[in-house]
Design a protein around this motif. Structure first.
Motif, PDB file in Angstrom:
ATOM      1  N   LEU A   1       0.833  -1.201   0.000  1.00 26.51           N
ATOM      2  CA  LEU A   1       0.000   0.000   0.000  1.00 26.51           C
ATOM      3  C   LEU A   1       0.869   1.253   0.000  1.00 26.51           C
ATOM      4  CD1 LEU A   1      -2.901  -0.847   2.491  1.00 26.51           C
ATOM      5  CD2 LEU A   1      -3.078  -0.363   0.044  1.00 26.51           C
ATOM      6  N   GLY A   2       1.951   1.209   0.798  1.00 29.53           N
ATOM      7  CA  GLY A   2       2.833   2.362   0.881  1.00 29.53           C
ATOM      8  C   GLY A   2       3.481   2.675  -0.461  1.00 29.53           C
ATOM      9  N   VAL A   3       4.013   1.635  -1.110  1.00 33.82           N
ATOM     10  CA  VAL A   3       4.676   1.836  -2.403  1.00 33.82           C
ATOM     11  C   VAL A   3       3.670   2.345  -3.433  1.00 33.82           C
ATOM     12  CG1 VAL A   3       5.797   0.648  -4.318  1.00 33.82           C
ATOM     13  CG2 VAL A   3       6.498   0.156  -1.973  1.00 33.82           C
ATOM     14  N   SER A   4       2.465   1.736  -3.447  1.00 30.83           N
ATOM     15  CA  SER A   4       1.445   2.165  -4.399  1.00 30.83           C
ATOM     16  C   SER A   4       1.087   3.629  -4.153  1.00 30.83           C
ATOM     17  CB  SER A   4       0.188   1.305  -4.267  1.00 30.83           C
ATOM     18  OG  SER A   4       0.519  -0.052  -4.374  1.00 30.83           O
ATOM     19  N   GLY A   5       0.957   3.994  -2.876  1.00 29.72           N
ATOM     20  CA  GLY A   5       0.629   5.377  -2.542  1.00 29.72           C
ATOM     21  C   GLY A   5       1.722   6.320  -3.001  1.00 29.72           C
ATOM     22  N   ALA A   6       2.973   5.916  -2.790  1.00 33.30           N
ATOM     23  CA  ALA A   6       4.099   6.764  -3.186  1.00 33.30           C
ATOM     24  C   ALA A   6       4.121   6.966  -4.697  1.00 33.30           C
ATOM     25  CB  ALA A   6       5.404   6.144  -2.712  1.00 33.30           C
ATOM     26  N   ILE A   7       3.857   5.875  -5.442  1.00 29.01           N
ATOM     27  CA  ILE A   7       3.846   5.987  -6.902  1.00 29.01           C
ATOM     28  C   ILE A   7       2.727   6.923  -7.346  1.00 29.01           C
ATOM     29  CG2 ILE A   7       3.458   4.704  -9.042  1.00 29.01           C
ATOM     30  CD1 ILE A   7       4.814   2.308  -7.688  1.00 29.01           C
ATOM     31  N   TRP A   8       1.586   6.790  -6.665  1.00 28.37           N
ATOM     32  CA  TRP A   8       0.456   7.639  -7.024  1.00 28.37           C
ATOM     33  C   TRP A   8       0.780   9.099  -6.755  1.00 28.37           C
ATOM     34  CZ3 TRP A   8      -3.281  10.743  -4.531  1.00 28.37           C
ATOM     35  CH2 TRP A   8      -4.371  11.077  -5.337  1.00 28.37           C
ATOM     36  N   MET A   9       1.414   9.352  -5.596  1.00 29.38           N
ATOM     37  CA  MET A   9       1.804  10.724  -5.262  1.00 29.38           C
ATOM     38  C   MET A   9       2.773  11.271  -6.314  1.00 29.38           C
ATOM     39  SD  MET A   9       0.309  11.742  -2.518  1.00 29.38           S
ATOM     40  CE  MET A   9       1.282  13.065  -1.807  1.00 29.38           C
ATOM     41  N   ALA A  10       3.730  10.432  -6.717  1.00 34.15           N
ATOM     42  CA  ALA A  10       4.707  10.865  -7.717  1.00 34.15           C
ATOM     43  C   ALA A  10       4.011  11.216  -9.028  1.00 34.15           C
ATOM     44  CB  ALA A  10       5.750   9.773  -7.944  1.00 34.15           C
ATOM     45  N   SER A  11       2.954  10.465  -9.341  1.00 32.73           N
ATOM     46  CA  SER A  11       2.246  10.711 -10.604  1.00 32.73           C
ATOM     47  C   SER A  11       1.512  12.046 -10.571  1.00 32.73           C
ATOM     48  CB  SER A  11       1.253   9.589 -10.880  1.00 32.73           C
ATOM     49  OG  SER A  11       0.090   9.763 -10.087  1.00 32.73           O
ATOM     50  N   ARG A  12       1.181  12.530  -9.371  1.00 30.78           N
ATOM     51  CA  ARG A  12       0.436  13.798  -9.251  1.00 30.78           C
ATOM     52  C   ARG A  12       1.289  14.988  -9.686  1.00 30.78           C
ATOM     53  NH1 ARG A  12      -4.736  13.465  -9.251  1.00 30.78           N
ATOM     54  NH2 ARG A  12      -3.888  12.179 -10.868  1.00 30.78           N
ATOM     55  N   ARG A  13       2.608  14.822  -9.654  1.00 32.18           N
ATOM     56  CA  ARG A  13       3.467  15.942  -9.992  1.00 32.18           C
ATOM     57  C   ARG A  13       3.313  16.327 -11.447  1.00 32.18           C
ATOM     58  NH1 ARG A  13       9.079  14.241  -7.977  1.00 32.18           N
ATOM     59  NH2 ARG A  13       8.424  13.234  -6.069  1.00 32.18           N
ATOM     60  N   LYS A  14       3.186  15.324 -12.295  1.00 25.33           N
ATOM     61  CA  LYS A  14       2.965  15.621 -13.711  1.00 25.33           C
ATOM     62  C   LYS A  14       1.775  14.805 -14.179  1.00 25.33           C
ATOM     63  CE  LYS A  14       7.674  16.599 -15.235  1.00 25.33           C
ATOM     64  NZ  LYS A  14       8.775  16.070 -16.055  1.00 25.33           N
ATOM     65  N   PRO A  15       0.585  15.199 -13.773  1.00 24.55           N
ATOM     66  CA  PRO A  15      -0.568  14.357 -14.097  1.00 24.55           C
ATOM     67  C   PRO A  15      -0.885  14.370 -15.588  1.00 24.55           C
ATOM     68  CG  PRO A  15      -1.264  16.354 -12.963  1.00 24.55           C
ATOM     69  CD  PRO A  15       0.216  16.406 -13.043  1.00 24.55           C
ATOM     70  N   VAL A  16      -1.295  13.241 -16.073  1.00 24.50           N
ATOM     71  CA  VAL A  16      -1.801  13.140 -17.440  1.00 24.50           C
ATOM     72  C   VAL A  16      -3.249  12.706 -17.316  1.00 24.50           C
ATOM     73  CG1 VAL A  16      -1.547  12.030 -19.672  1.00 24.50           C
ATOM     74  CG2 VAL A  16       0.466  12.449 -18.266  1.00 24.50           C
ATOM     75  N   THR A  17      -4.152  13.491 -17.861  1.00 22.20           N
ATOM     76  CA  THR A  17      -5.572  13.182 -17.726  1.00 22.20           C
ATOM     77  C   THR A  17      -6.232  13.154 -19.099  1.00 22.20           C
ATOM     78  OG1 THR A  17      -6.230  15.490 -17.617  1.00 22.20           O
ATOM     79  CG2 THR A  17      -5.609  14.447 -15.538  1.00 22.20           C
ATOM     80  N   SER A  18      -7.517  12.910 -19.094  1.00 22.19           N
ATOM     81  CA  SER A  18      -8.240  12.914 -20.369  1.00 22.19           C
ATOM     82  C   SER A  18      -8.184  14.301 -21.003  1.00 22.19           C
ATOM     83  CB  SER A  18      -9.693  12.505 -20.145  1.00 22.19           C
ATOM     84  OG  SER A  18     -10.321  13.407 -19.266  1.00 22.19           O
TER      85      SER A  18
END
Lengths: 67, 426
Positions: free
Chosen positions: B344-361
């Protein structure tokens, strides 16, 4: 270890032929229906091309469902 | 269901999370070029793909008999802890490659995870080395070649046949055709990949003694697996969609149609003949092939190179993570809990990292991913005929290398504007 080269070769042949064939037929359909001054024959041929592609899609669904 | 232990419950939840990342990761396979050519709006495309994945999950009658296709010896002592560790490794690798925006095979991640966990928990006799070559290596190597050749040939043909036609006029037809091909890929994905999760959950239930061996999965398993993959598909791994739809090569409607049709054909033909090829590699290969098929089309080889590296790493990397997880989970209940918390921690960290340069629809089509023009790309551009109509590259007379420079600088400066996080926060 036994590698089924025949099956792999079949996959290659069938894939390339079907892709090129379908894309070609569909392109003929597009060419036949685009542009306003097309003759009736060209349009009929184009719709036949589309029908062929639709049949291919239907066959694809049969392959997926019938697995 | 009263017999489900906590451990089995954890395995089921983890399997569903993997299923979710699987859908999330593989949306790009069906929809990347559909979105980048404008055949469908991003949200509509992923919604259609999600529905077809859900339908596909219910369509298949036959449940995956072995979760790993015979790669691991499931009778050699695969306990729920091993399955759990395998799933955690697969999820972590799926999230990492998503963060990097690289399409990699979810199946390979699952296989790698299970292999790593089995090696640690059971030993080398639990893994069939031959099966790895047969089920993973050869399909993965053959897939991009077969799909690439088919898509290149089809792209060449369609450009030749439609020569002299206005591109705007033909684009409508190509887009319509592409939607049909993408729909087939989505449906096939649902029947295949949701099955794997059903197989994992069913195996966990069997090992826990909840249901009898060789029984069909209960309805709630089918429903939850279908919903998890559909939800993942709908949320859309936009990073991977961007790479596949825009990053590898610039896709035009004719190419998108050729690539997508090639992918659908190869997937269906290979599974029908009985030599199933890896879907992710098929789709990526088809996109590259379509890029090569158009005159003046350029494949960004540095992106392709990173993708191939990710493909090669998928199995060992997921295996390594799962091996570590298995080592920990074997220690008992606290070990399983530790793996869950770490996962859970690693997944959360990856998700947080993705927020820095989000790619959305919103911005999936707006920018090319940060991609400095690599040496290979520049060399290929120098050799290949210069693009005839390169909007971003200045006058053709400036030469191919000069044309490449502004594209690269634009790409590195503008992946995401500061205005995006607000949109992404929703």
């Amino acid at each position: 270890m036994h590698i089924d080269w025949v099956a792999l070769g079949q996959v290659f042949g069938v894939s390339v032929l079907m892709t090129v064939g379908l894309v070609g037929v569909f392109t003929l359909g597009i060419v036949g229906t685009s542009g306003s001054s097309r003759s009736v024959a060209a349009r009929a041929g184009a719709y036949a091309c589309y029908a062929l592609c639709a049949a291919a899609v239907a066959y694809g669904i049969v392959l997926i469902v019938g697995k | 269901m009263e017999h489900i232990t906590l451990l089995i419950g954890i395995v089921i939840v983890t399997a569903l999370v993997f299923d979710f990342t699987n859908g999330f990761h593989d949306t790009a396979n069906a929809m990347a070029t559909t979105i980048s050519t404008g055949a469908m709006k991003p949200k509509v495309a992923v919604a259609m793909s999600a529905v077809l994945n859900l339908v596909g999950a219910f369509l298949s009658v036959e449940v995956a008999k072995t979760i790993s296709g015979g790669i691991i010896d499931e009778k050699a002592g695969v306990r729920p802890e091993v399955i759990f560790a395998g799933l955690v490794g697969a999820i972590v690798w799926n999230l990492l490659t998503w963060l990097a925006g690289l399409p990699s095979s979810s199946s390979h991640a699952l296989f790698g995870g299970l292999i790593g966990a089995t090696l640690v928990s059971v030993g080398t006799h639990g893994v069939h080395g031959d099966a790895i070559v047969m089920k993973v290596v050869i399909p993965a190597v053959a897939a991009p070649i077969v799909a690439g050749v088919a898509a290149t040939a089809a792209t060449r043909l369609t450009y030749r046949l439609s020569r002299g036609r206005d591109e705007k006029e033909t684009a409508k037809g190509y887009r319509a055709g592409q939607i049909a091909s993408a729909a087939l890929v989505s449906l096939a994905h649902g029947t295949n990949d949701a099955q794997k999760t059903m197989g994992v959950i069913t195996l966990a239930l069997v090992t826990g003694g909840v249901i009898a061996p060789h029984s069909d999965p209960p309805l709630w398993v089918i429903v939850s697996a279908g919903l998890a993959i559909a939800l993942g598909t709908y949320l859309g791994g936009w990073r991977i969609i961007q790479t596949l739809g825009k990053g590898l090569t610039d896709i035009r409607p004719a190419q998108g149609f050729a690539a997508q049709t090639g992918a659908a054909t190869v997937i269906l033909a290979s599974s029908h003949i009985g030599f199933a090829l890896s879907t992710t590699q098929v789709c990526s290969g088809a996109v590259m092939g379509a890029g090569l098929g158009r005159k003046g089309g350029v494949v960004r080889w540095s992106t392709a190179g990173r993708m191939v590296i990710a493909w090669c790493l998928t199995l060992p990397a997921a295996g390594l993570v799962s091996g570590g997880a298995a080592l920990l989970a074997d220690q008992g209940s606290w070990g399983v809990a530790a793996v869950a918390v770490l996962g859970l921690g690693v997944s959360g960290a990856i998700w947080m990292a993705s927020r820095r340069k989000p790619v959305t629809s919103e911005n999936v089509n707006a920018t090319a991913p940060a991609e400095p023009a690599g040496v290979v790309t520049a060399a290929m551009q120098a050799v290949a005929p210069p693009p005839r109509l390169n909007g971003a590259g200045g006058p053709p007379s400036a030469g191919p290398l000069a044309a490449a420079a502004p594209v690269a600088s634009v790409a590195t400066v503008a992946p995401v504007t500061p205005a995006e996080p607000a949109a992404a926060a929703s």
